[in-house]
Design a protein around this motif. Structure first.
Motif, short mmCIF file in Angstrom:
data_model
loop_
_atom_site.label_atom_id
_atom_site.label_comp_id
_atom_site.label_asym_id
_atom_site.label_seq_id
_atom_site.Cartn_x
_atom_site.Cartn_y
_atom_site.Cartn_z
N ARG A 93 0.85 -1.20 0.00
CA ARG A 93 0.00 0.00 0.00
C ARG A 93 0.88 1.24 0.00
O ARG A 93 1.94 1.27 0.59
CB ARG A 93 -0.90 -0.02 1.24
CG ARG A 93 -1.87 -1.19 1.23
CD ARG A 93 -2.47 -1.41 2.58
NE ARG A 93 -3.38 -0.35 2.94
CZ ARG A 93 -3.81 -0.14 4.17
NH1 ARG A 93 -3.38 -0.88 5.17
NH2 ARG A 93 -4.65 0.83 4.43
N GLN A 142 0.69 5.88 -0.47
CA GLN A 142 -0.13 6.95 0.11
C GLN A 142 -1.34 7.33 -0.75
O GLN A 142 -2.03 8.28 -0.45
CB GLN A 142 0.73 8.17 0.40
CG GLN A 142 1.44 8.01 1.74
CD GLN A 142 2.61 8.96 1.88
OE1 GLN A 142 3.69 8.68 1.37
NE2 GLN A 142 2.39 10.09 2.51
N ALA A 186 -5.25 3.07 -0.43
CA ALA A 186 -4.19 3.95 0.07
C ALA A 186 -3.89 3.65 1.53
O ALA A 186 -4.77 3.27 2.30
CB ALA A 186 -4.62 5.40 -0.07
N LEU A 187 -2.62 3.80 1.88
CA LEU A 187 -2.21 3.66 3.26
C LEU A 187 -2.58 4.94 3.98
O LEU A 187 -2.07 6.01 3.65
CB LEU A 187 -0.69 3.43 3.29
CG LEU A 187 -0.05 3.18 4.64
CD1 LEU A 187 -0.60 1.90 5.25
CD2 LEU A 187 1.45 3.07 4.49
N ARG A 188 -3.51 4.85 4.90
CA ARG A 188 -3.99 6.06 5.56
C ARG A 188 -3.54 6.11 7.01
O ARG A 188 -3.83 7.04 7.73
CB ARG A 188 -5.53 6.09 5.50
CG ARG A 188 -6.07 6.04 4.08
CD ARG A 188 -6.28 7.42 3.51
NE ARG A 188 -7.39 8.07 4.18
CZ ARG A 188 -7.47 9.38 4.40
NH1 ARG A 188 -6.48 10.16 4.02
NH2 ARG A 188 -8.52 9.89 5.00
N LYS A 189 -2.88 5.06 7.44
CA LYS A 189 -2.44 5.03 8.83
C LYS A 189 -1.28 4.06 8.91
O LYS A 189 -1.35 2.96 8.37
CB LYS A 189 -3.60 4.52 9.69
CG LYS A 189 -3.28 4.30 11.13
CD LYS A 189 -3.88 3.01 11.63
CE LYS A 189 -2.84 1.97 11.86
NZ LYS A 189 -3.34 0.67 12.23
N ASP A 190 -0.18 4.48 9.49
CA ASP A 190 0.98 3.60 9.65
C ASP A 190 1.71 4.08 10.88
O ASP A 190 2.66 4.85 10.80
CB ASP A 190 1.86 3.70 8.39
CG ASP A 190 2.99 2.69 8.40
OD1 ASP A 190 2.95 1.77 9.24
OD2 ASP A 190 3.91 2.81 7.59
N VAL A 191 1.24 3.66 12.02
CA VAL A 191 1.79 4.18 13.26
C VAL A 191 1.86 3.09 14.32
O VAL A 191 0.95 2.27 14.42
CB VAL A 191 0.98 5.40 13.76
CG1 VAL A 191 -0.50 5.08 13.83
CG2 VAL A 191 1.46 5.90 15.12
N GLN A 211 12.11 -2.48 6.21
CA GLN A 211 11.11 -1.94 5.30
C GLN A 211 11.77 -1.03 4.25
O GLN A 211 11.48 -1.11 3.08
CB GLN A 211 10.13 -1.13 6.13
CG GLN A 211 8.76 -0.99 5.56
CD GLN A 211 7.82 -0.41 6.63
OE1 GLN A 211 7.69 -0.97 7.72
NE2 GLN A 211 7.20 0.70 6.34
N LYS A 248 12.23 -1.57 0.13
CA LYS A 248 11.78 -0.61 -0.87
C LYS A 248 12.85 -0.34 -1.92
O LYS A 248 12.55 -0.06 -3.07
CB LYS A 248 11.41 0.71 -0.20
CG LYS A 248 10.00 0.71 0.32
CD LYS A 248 9.59 2.08 0.73
CE LYS A 248 8.61 2.68 -0.26
NZ LYS A 248 8.00 3.89 0.26
#
Lengths: 595, 369
Positions: A521, A523, A544-549, A568, A572
């Motif tokens: 995913r 943004q 979409a990635l809406r949260k990654d915390v 990670q 990439k």
């Protein structure tokens, strides 16, 4: 000549060929106990790790029997269908073959096709039941299979265990007593067949051969009949654990020649070596120029590494002449190479060797077979890349390669195996019960279907109890279409594939689903579409990635989390940016692993 | 100034989402306390005196009876001295907030409570598999306040999927009149019963957009009630930021004692084996020296968790080249309003906090290997 025995081993993967070969080397004192390691003959790391033989190897052993000394030449052959031509040449270099069958498993498809090759070449077959030490061995049942298959006497079937060493002496005795000595006119002109070659960075190409008539001496002027090239035999010798130089070799001998050859492609397996002066009138039969069966693009992940990739491919080609490549460019991937391989295993091995031996990170695109496109204006074009297929309006017809596929499985799985083959556009040709619960089925099917996730599916529908072999039978006309994949509206040429029209919808859906799982995913939403021409046939979205915390991050979490995020970022770096979408390496081969 | 962490590895029962190390078998309590005293004795010299904070975490430290607690604190005092300035926190379950316990903690000098309220919604609490009732939390808290505890933190778990009315739940939280709130989004930790439920599809977590909505709502309500959002998951009234936890994010030295406890000092991390029986016999641990790159990446990670942000002047002094390229990399995020830079501090915006892992990872220094 009367005390030489040339033999090979025919066995299915995991039936213990290499272990038994190790025992023969040990018993004959060819290798000391100290130097013995598992799979002594397989010298590539990939071979040892995967438990397979990729290259042919040869080794000479000495053994005494009944007060006489014998020279035994073992020619070890690859076991995989991708290398069946090499196998056929190795077989042609021998007078006998050990047929090794795992006593717990019975005969497999690959064994049968190589066995037939050996029988066609008039080899004396010595059947050996291996792994007799295992409690699950079923010697009587497997002996039934062997008797039926080669029509031998039951008492001629040997029992052995490579693991414990049981029966190894009787195998050696049988080789000496049952395998015929080589025949051939030692005074006739030189006639030797090349059955393999290896690349040595200091000596160049070392070719392995078997002499059928005449003899060769150091510094002789020789000619390779099919390539027409002429050389001087700088060094000849025999293959012990290490090569040993000789001044001359004679009819029946197996040996090597070094003649300053730099390029592997000058040495063709199956070619005939003769003397430049007094050449043999007739080359050895059966020579073929090996043609690649499967094609795929190989691209560097990092576009700056194109030249480095070219160097690496050239070096690989030095010791693997069956690899072909030519430059191509892709709108999505930049500059790379379209490569030809003998088959899917060969392709995997090349990719792995590039990564291991040359430290290259590469993207391999969807593999395809070679198509024949008949165009209205220019006639026949060979297509090795889906993007090269002319527009439908310009096309008369397209032909694709077909194969005869032989599958041996337990009768319990016959239904599942058949429906898989039919789904893969196969047509049933024959069905034979080898024993009450083992059946051999023969299908005619397009080679392209084997390329697309066939092996894995066969393995899973048969719970691992199916073996598979094939041989090409020529081209047939097919209703093929080019399916494109679009990421956020941009066509990704490296993901295009030629597929049968009837499979397009289901395949398109599966590929989009698979890509959705593989593309991480980002943004923004990523639309994945499959299209035939302008027509979209399937669509998936990577949300979409809406949260990654990370919620909690206290003492113990810090190191762990840091390592995770570092990994990670490293991951990439191995992805390829297409438009604004980051695509991982694995996505390009997604079509091969559809569930 | 340094901190001391004591891991008390006992719980009444397992919570399905928790992956901290604990046992429910209490027969190990006596040998544990003895081994802990040994570890305090052996490792006290690793920390400089005076210490700034002591934190009893777990597990469930409130399962220790008053005598056990007193004994451990006495031992700590013997090695580290005593001061009223020390922030001395105990994590407590609401059901353990009895008058007797509270009195005894007060007597031992405990001046901060971190109460595992988790939620003030009965149904949600049940879904989390906790042992207590909402009423236990409210009554226990009142008792603690009545006895004079004036620095209390409560936990709030959100994004569980059972948030029917988070808005009024937050009102209930504000009525508790506490000084500190830790608000955690429910996280599926590997190997927990929750992970198995999610894996089998029997439990689904909230979608990203719902997580965002809740995170932003919590921020808005707590900030307007006078709580500062000083760390991604932590809110405090002015002056009540957790000193102990801040030491984790500011690379101060801390000594972690007990099984599974982590320590950090002199750019080296150490963690004890997560095995109580072994701990009682002979403490096993692993150690990792942090390379310059590790230190840099940790500074990014911990700095960006805080409202304060990463101190660029300080970072640049230690890692000039890496800091320069990190700042370049951050410009895109600043343009996207995910980060802010001023007074030489680089920090995440509220939106940026929601993407903190992604951003940290992008700003990391990775060797070309």
């Amino acid at each position: 000549m009367e005390n030489i025995r040339n033999f090979c081993i025919i066995a299915h993967i995991d039936h213990g060929k290499s272990t038994l070969a190790d025992r023969l080397l040990q018993t004959t004192g060819t290798v000391s106990d100290r130097d013995l390691q598992e799979q002594t003959l397989d010298d590539m790391d990939i071979e040892r790790e995967r438990g397979i033989t990729i290259k042919s190897h040869a080794i000479q052993m000495n053994h005494s029997e009944g007060g006489k000394d014998y020279v035994l030449n073992l020619i070890d052959t690859p076991g995989h269908v991708d290398f069946s031509y090499e196998v056929s040449r190795s077989i042609a270099a021998c007078e006998g073959a050990l047929l090794i069958v795992d006593a717990t498993q019975g005969i497999q498809a690959q064994t049968i096709s190589n066995l037939y090759l050996a029988i066609e070449n008039d080899l004396e077959i010595i059947p050996v039941l291996n792994k007799m030490d295992l409690p699950s061995a079923m010697p009587e049942e497997v002996k039934d299979q062997i008797e039926e298959l080669i029509g031998c006497d039951r008492e001629d079937i040997l029992e052995a265990s490579g693991k414990t060493g049981y029966g190894v002496d009787s195998v050696l005795t049988a080789i000496i007593n049952r395998v015929p000595a080589p025949t051939g006119d030692k005074d006739a002109p030189l006639r030797a067949m090349i059955f393999d070659s290896v690349f040595n960075p200091f000596r160049g190409i070392i070719a392995y051969f078997r002499i059928f008539s005449g003899s060769i001496a150091k510094n002789n002027k020789v000619k390779f009949m099919n390539t027409g090239k002429e050389y001087i035999a700088d060094e000849i010798g025999v293959l012990r654990m290490k090569p040993e130089k000789r001044n001359s070799l004679h009819t029946g001998d197996v040996g090597y020649i070094i003649s300053g050859i730099k390029q592997a492609r000058e040495v063709k397996v199956g070619d005939t070596i003769t003397h430049l002066h007094r050449p043999t009138p007739q080359a050895i039969q059966g020579f073929e120029d090996v043609k690649p069966m499967v094609f795929a693009g190989i691209y560097p992940v990092d576009t700056d590494e194109y030249e480095e990739l070219r160097d690496s491919m050239e070096k690989l080609q030095l010791n693997d002449a069956s690899l072909t490549f030519e430059p191509e460019s892709s709108a999505a991937l930049g500059f790379g190479f379209r490569c030809g391989f003998l088959g899917m295993l060969h392709m995997e091995i090349i990719q792995e060797r590039l990564e291991r031996e040359f430290d290259m990170t590469v993207i391999t695109t969807v593999p395809n077979v070679s198509y024949k496109a008949y165009t209205k204006k220019t006639g026949l074009i060979e297509v090795h890349n889906p993007s090269d297929l002319p527009e439908p309006t310009l096309l008369d017809s397209v032909e694709e390669p077909y194969i005869n596929a032989q599958i041996i499985t337990k009768s319990d799985f016959i239904g599942q195996v058949m429906s898989l083959c039919i789904e893969k556009r196969g047509v049933l040709k024959n069905q034979v019960y080898l024993t009450t619960n083992r059946v051999e089925i023969t299908f005619e099917m397009p080679l392209a279907e084997i390329v697309f996730d066939f092996y894995d599916r066969l393995k899973s529908v048969s719970k691992g109890y199916a073996s598979f072999d094939y041989s090409p039978i020529g081209y047939k006309q097919s209703d093929l279409v080019k399916m494109d994949i679009l990421l956020n509206g941009d066509q990704v040429d490296a993901l295009s594939a030629l597929i049968h029209k009837d499979n397009a919808y289901s395949l398109g859906k599966k590929i989009c689903e698979k890509l959705r799982q593989l593309i991480p995913r980002q943004q923004f939403d990523i639309a994945i579409q499959a299209a035939l021409g302008a027509k979209i046939i399937s669509r998936e979205t990577v949300k979409a990635l809406r949260k990654d915390v990370t919620a909690k991050c206290y003492g113990g979490d810090i190191s762990r989390k840091r390592k995770l995020l570092e990994k990670q970022k490293k991951g990439k770096k191995k992805m390829r940016q297409i438009g604004n979408v980051e695509v991982p390496q694995s996505a390009f081969l997604a079509v091969l692993k559809l569930d | 100034m340094a901190g001391l962490y004591i891991h008390i590895p006992f719980c009444h029962k397992a919570c399905p989402y928790c992956d901290f190390y604990f046992l429910t078998n209490q027969k190990w309590k006596a040998p544990f306390i003895e081994a802990l005293e040994g570890e305090i004795h052996d490792r006290a010299e690793e920390l400089e005196i005076p210490i700034e904070s002591i934190y009893f975490g777990g597990g469930t430290p409130s399962m220790l009876v008053p005598e056990e607690m007193a004994r451990i604190l006495e031992c700590i005092e013997g090695h580290f001295g005593r001061s009223n300035e020390i922030e001395l926190t105990i994590e407590a379950n609401p059901e353990d907030l009895s008058e007797k316990n509270l009195e005894s903690w007060k007597q031992c000098g405990i001046n901060r409570l971190s109460i595992g309220v988790q939620t003030l919604n009965e149904e949600k609490l049940k879904g989390l598999g906790r042992n207590h009732k909402v009423q236990d939390s409210i009554e226990g808290l009142e008792r603690a306040q009545r006895l004079g505890f004036g620095n209390i933190s409560v936990d709030l778990i959100f994004a569980t999927g059972d948030e029917k009315d988070l808005d009024s739940e937050l009102d209930d939280y504000l009525r508790l009149d506490v000084q500190h709130i830790s608000a955690y989004g429910l996280t599926v930790e590997e190997g927990t019963p929750l992970a198995r439920l999610v894996g089998k599809g029997r439990k689904t977590l909230v979608e990203d957009d719902e997580y965002r909505r809740q995170f932003l709502l919590i921020h808005e309500k707590l900030e307007s009630a006078g709580f500062g959002h000083y760390e991604i998951s932590n809110y405090a009234k002015d002056g009540f930021e957790s000193r102990h936890n801040s030491s984790y994010w500011n690379r101060k030295a801390y000594l972690g004692l007990g099984p599974s406890a982590h320590s950090y000092r002199n750019n080296s991390r150490r963690w004890n084996e997560s095995n109580l029986p072994n701990y009682c016999k002979q403490i096993q641990f692993e150690e990792e020296a942090l390379s310059a790159r590790d230190q840099f990446n940790e500074a990014i990670m911990t700095g960006l968790r805080q409202k304060r942000g990463v101190d660029l002047a300080e970072l640049s002094e230690r890692f000039p080249a890496a800091t320069k390229s990190m700042i370049e990399q951050s410009e895109g995020f600043i343009q996207d309003n995910l980060m802010e830079k001023n007074d030489n501090f680089l920090r995440l915006s509220l939106e940026g906090m929601l993407m903190s892992d992604h951003i940290c990872s992008e700003l990391f220094w990775i060797d070309e290997d």
